[in-house]
Structures are given as C-alpha cells and as structure tokens.
Scaffold this active site. Structure first.
Site, PDB file in Angstrom:
ATOM      1  N   LYS A   1       0.863  -1.188   0.000  1.00 46.48           N
ATOM      2  CA  LYS A   1       0.000   0.000   0.000  1.00 46.48           C
ATOM      3  C   LYS A   1       0.887   1.221   0.000  1.00 46.48           C
ATOM      4  O   LYS A   1       2.015   1.184   0.511  1.00 46.48           O
ATOM      5  CB  LYS A   1      -0.878   0.018   1.253  1.00 46.48           C
ATOM      6  CG  LYS A   1      -2.101   0.879   1.115  1.00 46.48           C
ATOM      7  CD  LYS A   1      -3.128   0.138   0.281  1.00 46.48           C
ATOM      8  CE  LYS A   1      -4.503   0.714   0.381  1.00 46.48           C
ATOM      9  NZ  LYS A   1      -5.493  -0.298  -0.021  1.00 46.48           N
TER      10      LYS A   1
ATOM     11  N   SER B   1      -8.457  -5.756 -10.815  1.00 46.43           N
ATOM     12  CA  SER B   1      -7.109  -5.246 -11.077  1.00 46.43           C
ATOM     13  C   SER B   1      -6.243  -6.365 -11.664  1.00 46.43           C
ATOM     14  O   SER B   1      -5.473  -6.160 -12.597  1.00 46.43           O
ATOM     15  CB  SER B   1      -6.443  -4.773  -9.776  1.00 46.43           C
ATOM     16  OG  SER B   1      -6.797  -3.446  -9.486  1.00 46.43           O
TER      17      SER B   1
HETATM   18  N1  GLU Z   1      -7.241  -0.035  -3.158  1.00 44.15           N
HETATM   19  C1  GLU Z   1      -8.023  -1.196  -3.443  1.00 44.15           C
HETATM   20  C2  GLU Z   1      -8.074  -2.112  -2.234  1.00 44.15           C
HETATM   21  O1  GLU Z   1      -7.874  -1.688  -1.114  1.00 44.15           O
HETATM   22  C3  GLU Z   1      -7.590  -1.890  -4.719  1.00 44.15           C
HETATM   23  C4  GLU Z   1      -6.195  -2.409  -4.726  1.00 44.15           C
HETATM   24  C5  GLU Z   1      -5.728  -2.944  -6.080  1.00 44.15           C
HETATM   25  O2  GLU Z   1      -6.540  -3.046  -6.978  1.00 44.15           O
HETATM   26  O3  GLU Z   1      -4.537  -3.234  -6.186  1.00 44.15           O
HETATM   27  O4  GLU Z   1      -8.391  -3.255  -2.325  1.00 44.15           O
END
Ligand code: GLU
Length: 426
Positions: free
Chosen positions: A116, A360
């Site tokens: 993250k 994704s």
């Molecule tokens: N930010 C999103 C999550 O917390 C998507 C993360 C992603 O697609 O890599 O799951």
C-alpha cells in the site's frame, strides 16, 4: 501466541491500525495453529519506503509532501495495493493497509502479495496541475520499487483512473518504454479494464447476495444502509438497489440521508455528479447524523467510507443482522466480540471489498496478453471468483467455528504459510 502489545491494543477503541491487523492475525493464528516461524514473518512488512516530494505549487512556492510505500509481502507474487491521498496518511496506516492487501489477495486467490502507498496531502484543496506534479514526483521517487512484475499500485481513497494514467506516464518516461501493467485502475483506452471502476462495489453486492442466501433472506424483502458515496459506496448502493434491496440510508462527508421507503439511488448519483461529488442538499431523504446511519433500523449495513467507524459503543447499538465491509478496516478489534455476541454476520473487508483487486488482476492479465475482454466477460469472471472466495471463507468459518473475519484470515494464512514453507529459508 497473542502478544502483550496487541492484547493491550485490543482494549482500545482506536489504537494503531497495524496493531488492529496483528490482533486479528494473532486470534486466527491461534485457532488455525499457525507455526511461529510463519507468524513472525507476517508481523513485519518486507519493505517500507518513505520519500520527500518537493513540488512547485501554483503560487510559485515549493511545498514538500511525504510519500509512503510499504510492501508487506511478496511471498505469493508481486506486491499489489492502492495509493491513497489524504491528510491521515502515515507509516502506521500504510503498513496496516499493506498487510490487509496480502491477506485480501490470498483470500481472493490471486497470485499477488500485498502493498500500500500514499501521500499525505489534501487532494480536495489542490489544483489538477499540482496533483499531476505530485503524482509524477511520487512515481519517479519510487520507480525502482514499482514494476509490472515487482510492485503494482492501483487507486484507493483520494485517487482514481486519472492518477493511475499519470503514474504510467511517469514510469514509462523513467524506463523509456510502454509498461501498462505497472499500475491497474487505469482509464479504459490506455490499458484499463472494463468493469474495473465499479468492481469493488460490485464485489460488495455479490458478497451481500451470497450472505443473504446463507441467511435465507430474500433480497427483495430487506433494507440496507450504505456509508460512503465514493467509488465503493456509490456503486454498492446502486447495485444493491438494482437487486431489489431497499437502500434506506446513504451518506458521505457532507450529508447523511434517511428514507424509509428507500432512497432513489439513481437520483442521488445524478445529484452528486452535479454537486462536486457530494450529497449535501440532496432532498431524497431526511438528514440524519453520520453515526445514526450505522445504528439505523435496517437489515444490512455497508460501511464503505473510512476505517475505525464501528467502535465498541457503536457496535452495541447496531441493529443490522449483516455487515458487509466495503471500506478497509471499518471495525475496530474491540467491536468484533460485541458483533459476534449479537449474532451479526460480518463479511470482512479482506473478502467483501476484494472485487476491486480481483478486477485489477484481470486488468494486469489483459495488459500482458495485449488482448481485452468485454465488460460481460470481466463481470462474469469477477462474480465467479467472488462467490468462490465467499464459499471458501464460509466453509472455513464452519470448520474452525469462528467468525467470518477470522475464517478469512485463516483462509489467507493457509496460502501464505504454504508459500513461505515451499520457498524455504536462508
Ligand atoms: N485499493 C483497493 C483495495 O484496497 C484496490 C487495490 C488494487 O486493486 O490493487 O483493495
């Protein structure tokens, strides 16, 4: 193997977010019987990077922003996880969210680890030009961390397709080529996937329907409250109401509304689009307090805004029978036992909001194939994957006689443990 630190933090309403991860990890590890050598690996993120980003603001002055990226694990594949822009972004938050990504990707059965990132800034107060310079400076500063087979960012709170397009542009310029798979959540047309933007909300809807089925409840006879009207909340509310669920409460940071007959979600979406993406002034319901939405008299509660909103006190007053966590970390650990004692089913974040990272992954696969699927194909693969993950967690819940949250952690721990053991040590 519950340690003193995390046990103490469990008592707190709002301690460190990373401790909230460890608290659940400890419980799941104990119930599952995780080996200590695996547990200690998971307690420490693999890599934490912090950068200073000096940006020329529109007034000609330089401002320095703090940027973060934490890679929690690459055991199951390249690390994956969003980038958040907000004033609360800090080491602890990014670290916690990175660990949740490891578990989320494992629950969703994706060949990814977890990461993250974020920048401490207030995107609402910055111009488009300032945001573009900041996003590109962040990408250049982290160009050796990111990579289509190393670490793959995506949108999170405060970012979207626009920022992802800037990231791919800056990355392409550093490495002098075309690397669409370095980031997901891009706009359709420059390597983005159809269905990605609505995927997290869609996953919340699919998880809700799966849970209602287990509970023998008819979607057409139940009511819901959805907190948050950003990408996740808006699409969750829209899709839930499309399935016949009466959404009686919605809210964002500007207003919270209640309508017993059900809110007209399409009208709310139209209103928000015309009003700077906010609900303030929407007349499709009466205004209530933000916390009243959480304790409203509905069957389903979908917290899809911020972390730490369901505290122990709030949990005591929740009337919903089902909670589906669209946000990351909306429930503090101290509230878990209250919800459990009240018999409320909680579909945890690492399962409920995994639709986003699942699509994704589909985007990343399409980027490496150079071949793109229809929206129907994406949605149907997503729904299958989400239902499988749900079923897997549900079965573990029954096998380990735990909550769904702990069962989701156990599901993830089994996969990560296998990876750690298979890869060996040195
Ligand atoms: N930010 C999103 C999550 O917390 C998507 C993360 C992603 O697609 O890599 O799951």
């Amino acid at each position: 193997m519950t340690t003193k630190t995390s046990a103490t933090k469990v008592e707190q309403q709002e301690g460190s977010m990373f401790d909230a991860v460890l608290a659940r990890l400890d419980i799941a590890a104990k119930i599952y019987g995780l080996s200590e050598e695996v547990a200690i690996v998971l307690r420490s993120p693999q890599k934490q990077v912090k950068v200073s980003l000096p940006i020329i603001m529109d007034n000609g002055k330089i401002e320095v922003f703090e940027g973060f990226r934490t890679i929690h694990s690459t055991i199951l594949g390249p690390s994956k996880g969003g980038i958040r822009f907000g004033m609360d972004v800090c080491d602890d938050e990014v670290k916690a969210l990175s660990a949740w990504m490891t578990f989320k990707c494992a629950v969703a059965n994706l060949p990814y680890g977890g990461a993250k990132g974020g920048i401490k800034c207030d995107p609402r107060k910055m111009s488009v030009g300032e945001l573009e310079r900041l996003t590109k400076a962040y990408t250049v500063a982290l160009a050796d961390v990111f990579g289509p087979d190393k670490d793959i960012p995506a949108p999170d709170m405060g970012t979207g397709a626009r920022e992802m397009a800037w990231i791919v542009d800056a990355y392409n310029k550093v490495y002098r080529g075309n690397f669409p798979g370095v980031v997901t959540g891009k706009p359709v047309g420059i390597g983005g996937s159809l269905g990605r933007e609505t995927a997290t909300g869609r996953g919340v809807m699919v998880a809700t329907l799966a849970a209602l089925k287990k509970m023998n409840l008819d979607p057409k006879k139940v009511t819901a409250a959805v907190q948050g009207f950003g990408n996740v909340g808006l699409n969750a509310a829209r899709l839930l109401s499309q399935k016949g669920i009466r959404v009686c409460a919605i809210g964002d940071h500007t207003a919270t509304l209640w309508n017993e007959k059900g809110i007209d979600i399409q009208a709310a979406i139209r209103f928000a689009k015309e009003n700077n993406n906010t609900l303030k002034g929407f007349t499709g319901g009466v205004e209530i307090k933000n916390t009243e939405l959480l304790t409203a008299n509905v069957d389903i509660l979908v917290p899809a805004a911020l972390q730490n909103v369901i505290t122990e006190e709030i949990a005591k007053n929740i009337k919903a029978k089902l909670i589906v966590e669209g946000a990351n970390g909306p429930t503090v650990p101290a509230a878990d036992h209250v919800l459990q004692e009240k018999g409320i089913i909680v579909v945890p974040d690492i399962l409920a909001n995994s639709g986003g990272v699942t699509v994704s992954y589909f985007e990343w696969v399409q980027n490496s194939y150079g071949h793109y699927w229809t929206e129907e194909e994406v949605n149907s693969k997503h729904d299958t994957s989400m239902n499988e993950a749900f079923e897997h967690v549900w079965n573990n819940m029954q096998q380990y006689k735990s909550t769904m949250r702990i069962a989701a952690y156990i599901t993830a721990l089994k996969k990560v443990e296998f990876g750690i053991k298979a890869k060996g040590k040195y």
